[in-house]
Design a protein around this motif. Structure first.
Motif, PDB file in Angstrom:
ATOM      1  N   LEU A 124     -37.959  26.249 -12.410  1.00 15.48           N
ATOM      2  CA  LEU A 124     -37.507  25.243 -11.437  1.00 15.48           C
ATOM      3  C   LEU A 124     -38.541  25.039 -10.333  1.00 15.48           C
ATOM      4  N   ALA A 125     -39.340  26.086 -10.071  1.00 15.38           N
ATOM      5  CA  ALA A 125     -40.335  25.986  -9.009  1.00 15.38           C
ATOM      6  C   ALA A 125     -41.379  24.911  -9.322  1.00 15.38           C
ATOM      7  N   SER A 126     -41.627  24.663 -10.615  1.00 15.63           N
ATOM      8  CA  SER A 126     -42.616  23.617 -10.929  1.00 15.63           C
ATOM      9  C   SER A 126     -41.921  22.379 -11.491  1.00 15.63           C
ATOM     10  N   SER A 127     -40.693  22.151 -11.050  1.00 18.44           N
ATOM     11  CA  SER A 127     -39.936  20.992 -11.521  1.00 18.44           C
ATOM     12  C   SER A 127     -39.673  20.052 -10.342  1.00 18.44           C
ATOM     13  N   CYS A 128     -39.192  18.852 -10.623  1.00 24.80           N
ATOM     14  CA  CYS A 128     -38.989  17.924  -9.512  1.00 24.80           C
ATOM     15  C   CYS A 128     -37.826  16.961  -9.751  1.00 24.80           C
ATOM     16  N   THR A 129     -37.427  16.260  -8.677  1.00 22.97           N
ATOM     17  CA  THR A 129     -36.447  15.186  -8.770  1.00 22.97           C
ATOM     18  C   THR A 129     -37.152  13.872  -8.460  1.00 22.97           C
ATOM     19  N   VAL A 130     -36.855  12.842  -9.234  1.00 25.20           N
ATOM     20  CA  VAL A 130     -37.405  11.509  -8.951  1.00 25.20           C
ATOM     21  C   VAL A 130     -36.221  10.602  -8.634  1.00 25.20           C
ATOM     22  N   ILE A 131     -36.303   9.898  -7.512  1.00 24.42           N
ATOM     23  CA  ILE A 131     -35.214   8.975  -7.163  1.00 24.42           C
ATOM     24  C   ILE A 131     -35.692   7.539  -7.407  1.00 24.42           C
ATOM     25  N   CYS A 132     -34.886   6.828  -8.213  1.00 27.49           N
ATOM     26  CA  CYS A 132     -35.245   5.453  -8.598  1.00 27.49           C
ATOM     27  C   CYS A 132     -34.257   4.462  -7.998  1.00 27.49           C
ATOM     28  N   ASP A 133     -34.664   3.190  -7.963  1.00 22.53           N
ATOM     29  CA  ASP A 133     -33.759   2.134  -7.488  1.00 22.53           C
ATOM     30  C   ASP A 133     -32.994   1.489  -8.631  1.00 22.53           C
ATOM     31  N   THR A 134     -33.652   1.384  -9.802  1.00 19.42           N
ATOM     32  CA  THR A 134     -33.057   0.636 -10.915  1.00 19.42           C
ATOM     33  C   THR A 134     -33.160   1.424 -12.219  1.00 19.42           C
ATOM     34  N   LEU A 135     -32.388   0.947 -13.212  1.00 19.98           N
ATOM     35  CA  LEU A 135     -32.468   1.540 -14.558  1.00 19.98           C
ATOM     36  C   LEU A 135     -33.862   1.374 -15.132  1.00 19.98           C
ATOM     37  N   GLU A 136     -34.466   0.191 -14.887  1.00 16.36           N
ATOM     38  CA  GLU A 136     -35.801  -0.077 -15.416  1.00 16.36           C
ATOM     39  C   GLU A 136     -36.809   0.932 -14.868  1.00 16.36           C
ATOM     40  N   MET A 145     -36.353  24.067  -4.283  1.00 14.34           N
ATOM     41  CA  MET A 145     -36.113  23.727  -5.698  1.00 14.34           C
ATOM     42  C   MET A 145     -36.117  22.210  -5.907  1.00 14.34           C
ATOM     43  N   LEU A 146     -36.722  21.748  -6.932  1.00 16.32           N
ATOM     44  CA  LEU A 146     -36.718  20.328  -7.302  1.00 16.32           C
ATOM     45  C   LEU A 146     -37.226  19.421  -6.173  1.00 16.32           C
ATOM     46  N   ASP A 147     -38.539  19.519  -5.866  1.00 14.14           N
ATOM     47  CA  ASP A 147     -39.184  18.608  -4.892  1.00 14.14           C
ATOM     48  C   ASP A 147     -38.871  17.164  -5.254  1.00 14.14           C
ATOM     49  N   THR A 148     -38.733  16.306  -4.243  1.00  9.08           N
ATOM     50  CA  THR A 148     -38.262  14.944  -4.504  1.00  9.08           C
ATOM     51  C   THR A 148     -39.356  13.899  -4.330  1.00  9.08           C
ATOM     52  N   LEU A 149     -39.373  12.939  -5.243  1.00  6.53           N
ATOM     53  CA  LEU A 149     -40.320  11.816  -5.174  1.00  6.53           C
ATOM     54  C   LEU A 149     -39.514  10.524  -5.211  1.00  6.53           C
ATOM     55  N   ILE A 150     -39.766   9.619  -4.259  1.00  3.20           N
ATOM     56  CA  ILE A 150     -39.128   8.299  -4.310  1.00  3.20           C
ATOM     57  C   ILE A 150     -40.082   7.413  -5.108  1.00  3.20           C
ATOM     58  N   TRP A 151     -39.687   7.028  -6.314  1.00  4.00           N
ATOM     59  CA  TRP A 151     -40.604   6.412  -7.270  1.00  4.00           C
ATOM     60  C   TRP A 151     -41.276   5.162  -6.702  1.00  4.00           C
ATOM     61  N   LYS A 152     -40.486   4.277  -6.087  1.00  3.53           N
ATOM     62  CA  LYS A 152     -41.087   2.982  -5.690  1.00  3.53           C
ATOM     63  C   LYS A 152     -42.073   3.139  -4.515  1.00  3.53           C
ATOM     64  N   ASP A 153     -41.889   4.211  -3.719  1.00  3.49           N
ATOM     65  CA  ASP A 153     -42.777   4.401  -2.573  1.00  3.49           C
ATOM     66  C   ASP A 153     -44.018   5.240  -2.915  1.00  3.49           C
ATOM     67  N   ALA A 154     -44.020   5.850  -4.109  1.00  2.00           N
ATOM     68  CA  ALA A 154     -45.089   6.812  -4.426  1.00  2.00           C
ATOM     69  C   ALA A 154     -46.332   6.109  -4.963  1.00  2.00           C
ATOM     70  N   THR A 155     -47.496   6.679  -4.650  1.00  2.00           N
ATOM     71  CA  THR A 155     -48.750   6.145  -5.204  1.00  2.00           C
ATOM     72  C   THR A 155     -48.883   6.659  -6.647  1.00  2.00           C
ATOM     73  N   GLU A 156     -49.840   6.067  -7.389  1.00  2.00           N
ATOM     74  CA  GLU A 156     -50.115   6.521  -8.761  1.00  2.00           C
ATOM     75  C   GLU A 156     -50.416   8.017  -8.780  1.00  2.00           C
ATOM     76  N   ALA A 157     -51.261   8.441  -7.834  1.00  2.00           N
ATOM     77  CA  ALA A 157     -51.675   9.854  -7.801  1.00  2.00           C
ATOM     78  C   ALA A 157     -50.470  10.757  -7.518  1.00  2.00           C
ATOM     79  N   GLN A 158     -49.603  10.326  -6.609  1.00  2.00           N
ATOM     80  CA  GLN A 158     -48.402  11.143  -6.305  1.00  2.00           C
ATOM     81  C   GLN A 158     -47.482  11.237  -7.517  1.00  2.00           C
ATOM     82  N   ARG A 159     -47.348  10.113  -8.213  1.00  2.00           N
ATOM     83  CA  ARG A 159     -46.494  10.129  -9.419  1.00  2.00           C
ATOM     84  C   ARG A 159     -47.070  11.083 -10.468  1.00  2.00           C
TER      85      ARG A 159
END
Ligand SMILES: NC(=O)c1ccc[n+]([C@@H]2O[C@H](COP(=O)([O-])OP(=O)(O)OC[C@H]3O[C@@H](n4cnc5c(N)ncnc54)[C@H](O)[C@@H]3O)[C@@H](O)[C@H]2O)c1
Ligand SMILES: N[C@H](CO)Cc1c[nH]c[nH+]1
Ligand SMILES: [Zn+2]
Length: 632
Positions: free
Chosen positions: A302-314, A1-15
């Motif tokens: 939820l199966a097609s949903s995700c979590t994005v982890i960010c470093d900053t508010l911006e 559930m909720l696959d995770t993406l680390i925003w700053k490390d992800a490529t444009e295509a991954q995002r």
């Protein structure tokens, strides 16, 4: 559930991949086109064939009988009726400030350019009911349509029960004063409305959300030559929640699930700043899922949903702007900063105590909102969406002469000689006159007054000359209020449930008090208003009314009206009515009447009041009509 993406490390295509909406919209597009094309080619027969195949309901006439609407309302739990009314009231209070207003500008000396707003003739409201009967969507669509003054409002909803529509939807339609309901949903309903098939009217504009099939059908018919307009792309629900490490995981989980339970194609996105917050939210979501009746639907979403982890508010704001969610919930200490950073979202919910569920039902703003990233260019449904504008030009001879040099030279630059001639000929002859301006949106107000004796809702729009819908339950009083609206040149909507089994007293009094309050709200700061009076003869009767919108209540009534009642209207309530209006409006109202016939005398008072009001609320310039510099 909720696959995770680390925003700053992800490529444009991954995002892009992580934030893509569920993919089966391609299948829905093809299915919706097939249905619409079949209806365009084969008309009624195709509508019935798809209605039978997809929803098992294809009667000769899809229209729901008036009797079924009345029965549904009778059968509704009074507490549910109250909830519907309370929600509609909040939605009305938010939307009454919307709507295009007419205005005039002198663009050249002697050239008056005006804009006029008119509602669409036929508005169709699609109310989803495939998996849940969305009573709230009917409220969200009907209220702005009514505020815009749409003359024909048509509701379609997927069938349910014995050849009709879900009873709660029917009861709500009845409460809202909507009587044209058709038991048909899906792309076939949209196709029938686009072409005027199977007994449904051809709609000028189709409003409302729906599943992927409904949304695809709306977009398709809107692109056809001569097709109806549509409000916005409003498909399966979606929510993004930005939660910091202090957010309450249980609340975040409840918000994610409240959208996930709509549709397997719904989408929820969690944006947070560390994996511990994600894990807390996932655990809370699992715990709540175990108790959820619609867990299967929610799990699929939820199966097609995700979590994005960010470093900053911006970064978090950037995720929101890229995704452009239908709903954005901010459960973070810096929520207000995020509000300023986010540019693309249909509706934003700030802080732990502002769940999206409140906005779905009763907070006031519209819940019909753009999905699939359409929030980059669209907002939710508004009163303006039910209106269109027409511009009107009036030029005098002086005006024609003033514009001519520019027009003739530009026509010559374009090599369009006939254009130049049309202007030159006017320059050599004569012309017309200006109009009135109203700035800052329509002067409108809505008030609800609920006591143990009555429940009254009054909506006035001073910048629209009708239509009016008045239903107090006292026939002659309705007639009087219609006179006020017509002679006042205003739109007036009055809905009442009163204790008429006792007598008409409370109903008349409370309507007048509420009318005064709504007028007061509509008048805003009274800049540019005048003080006025009007005298009116009616056969043997003569009535005069003077109004001063001074902010100070005062009422004076001179005259003896013979007899006890006119219809069910007690004549003694005439003076009382004006006293109530004066009190809640904050105005001095003087009424003088002489005559012999009670019917004429009461009517003449209300008519003269309407006429005096018409003059008193007209904007003339922008000065306050007081030497004190204020009207309080
Ligand atoms: N964006 C918004 O503002 C907003 C607001 C409220 C609801 N919604 C969304 O509206 C949707 C409501 O969906 P719903 O399904 O409950 O009701 P619905 O009324 O939108 O759709 C039901 C209709 O879909 C048709 N349909 C079902 N399966 C089909 C198929 N395989 N092929 C062709 N047609 C088919 C049927 O004719 C049925 O009548 C949900 O996705 C919800 O999230 C969005
Ligand atoms: N969340 C939906 C809009 O996406 C509106 C709704 C209606 N009822 C419950 N929710
Ligand atoms: Zn919802």
């Amino acid at each position: 559930m909720l696959d995770t993406l680390i925003w700053k490390d992800a490529t444009e295509a991954q995002r892009r991949r992580a934030l893509a909406r569920p993919v089966e919209t391609g299948t829905a597009d093809a299915a919706a086109r097939e249905i619409v094309d079949a209806v365009r080619a084969r008309g009624d027969e195709a509508v019935r064939a798809y209605a039978a195949r997809l929803d098992g309901h294809a009667p000769d006439d899809f229209r729901v009988l008036a009797e079924a609407l009345r029965e549904a309302r009778k059968g509704m739990d009074p507490a549910d009726i109250e909830a519907v009314k309370a929600a509609a009231d909040a939605v009305r209070r938010f939307h009454v400030r919307q709507g295009y207003s007419g205005y005039s500008v002198e663009t050249w000396p002697g050239v008056m350019a005006s804009r006029r707003a008119t509602p669409v003739d036929v508005a169709a409201l699609y109310v989803p009911a495939g998996s849940a009967p969305l009573v709230s969507t009917l409220i969200m669509l009907a209220v702005p349509a009514q505020l815009a003054g749409v003359p024909r409002i048509v509701v379609v909803a997927p069938p349910a029960g014995e050849g009709g529509v879900n009873p709660a939807l029917l009861a709500t339609a009845e409460i809202l004063g909507i009587d044209e309901v058709y038991a048909i949903g899906g792309a076939q309903a949209i196709a029938a409305l686009a072409t005027g098939a199977a007994g449904l009217p051809r709609a000028d504009k189709i409003f409302g959300p729906g599943n992927a099939y409904v949304a695809a059908a709306k977009s398709y018919v809107a692109g056809l030559p001569g097709g109806p307009a549509i409000d916005l792309p409003a498909g399966p629900s979606e929510v993004m929640v930005i939660a910091d490490d202090r957010a309450d995981a249980e609340l975040v989980a409840s918000d994610l699930l409240s959208q996930a339970e709509h549709d397997p194609s719904a989408q929820v996105v969690l944006v947070c700043f560390d994996s511990a917050t994600r894990d807390r939210v996932i655990a809370a979501t699992e715990a709540q899922l175990a108790q959820l009746p619609r867990a299967e639907i929610a799990r699929a979403a939820l199966a097609s949903s995700c979590t994005v982890i960010c470093d900053t508010l911006e970064e978090a704001a950037e995720v929101a702007n890229v995704y452009a969610p239908e709903h954005l919930i901010l459960q973070a200490d810096a929520a207000e900063r995020l509000v300023g950073l986010v540019r693309h979202a249909g509706s934003i919910f700030v802080g732990a105590f502002t769940p999206e569920a409140a906005g779905d039902y009763a907070a006031g703003p519209n819940h019909t909102l753009p999905t699939s990233g359409a929030a980059r260019a669209y907002g939710g449904v508004t009163v303006e969406a039910f209106q269109k504008t027409t511009t009107i030009l009036r030029a005098t001879a002086e005006g024609a002469a003033a514009m001519a040099p520019a027009v003739e030279r530009l026509a010559a630059l374009e090599g369009l000689e006939a254009h130049a001639t049309a202007m030159r000929l006017r320059r050599e002859r004569a012309g017309a006159q200006p109009g009135v301006a109203a700035a800052g949106g329509p002067r409108a107000g809505t008030k609800r007054r609920k006591t143990a004796e009555t429940d009254v809702t009054v909506t006035v729009n001073l910048d629209r000359d009708g239509p009016s819908r008045i239903a107090t339950g006292v026939g002659y009083f309705d007639h009087m209020l219609e006179q006020v609206a017509r002679h006042g040149g205003i739109a007036l909507d009055v809905a009442v449930e009163g204790d008429l089994h006792i007598d008409a007293h409370h109903t008349i009094e409370d309507v007048c008090l509420t009318f005064g309050e709504a007028l007061r709200e509509a008048l805003r700061d009274k800049r540019g208003l005048a003080r006025f009076g009007f005298e009116l003869p009616m056969d043997e009767t003569r009535a005069a009314v003077w109004i001063d919108l001074s902010g100070r209540p005062f009422a004076k009534f001179e005259g003896e009206i013979p007899g006890e009642t006119v219809g069910e209207f007690p004549v003694e309530m005439t003076a009382h009515a004006f006293r109530s209006i004066a009190e809640s409006l904050g105005a001095a109202i003087h009424v003088k009447v002489e005559g012999e016939n009670a019917h004429h005398m009461v009517e003449a008072c209300f008519k003269a009041f309407g006429r005096a009001l018409r003059k008193a609320v007209r904007v003339e310039g922008d000065a306050l009509p007081s030497t004190k510099g204020m009207l309080a």
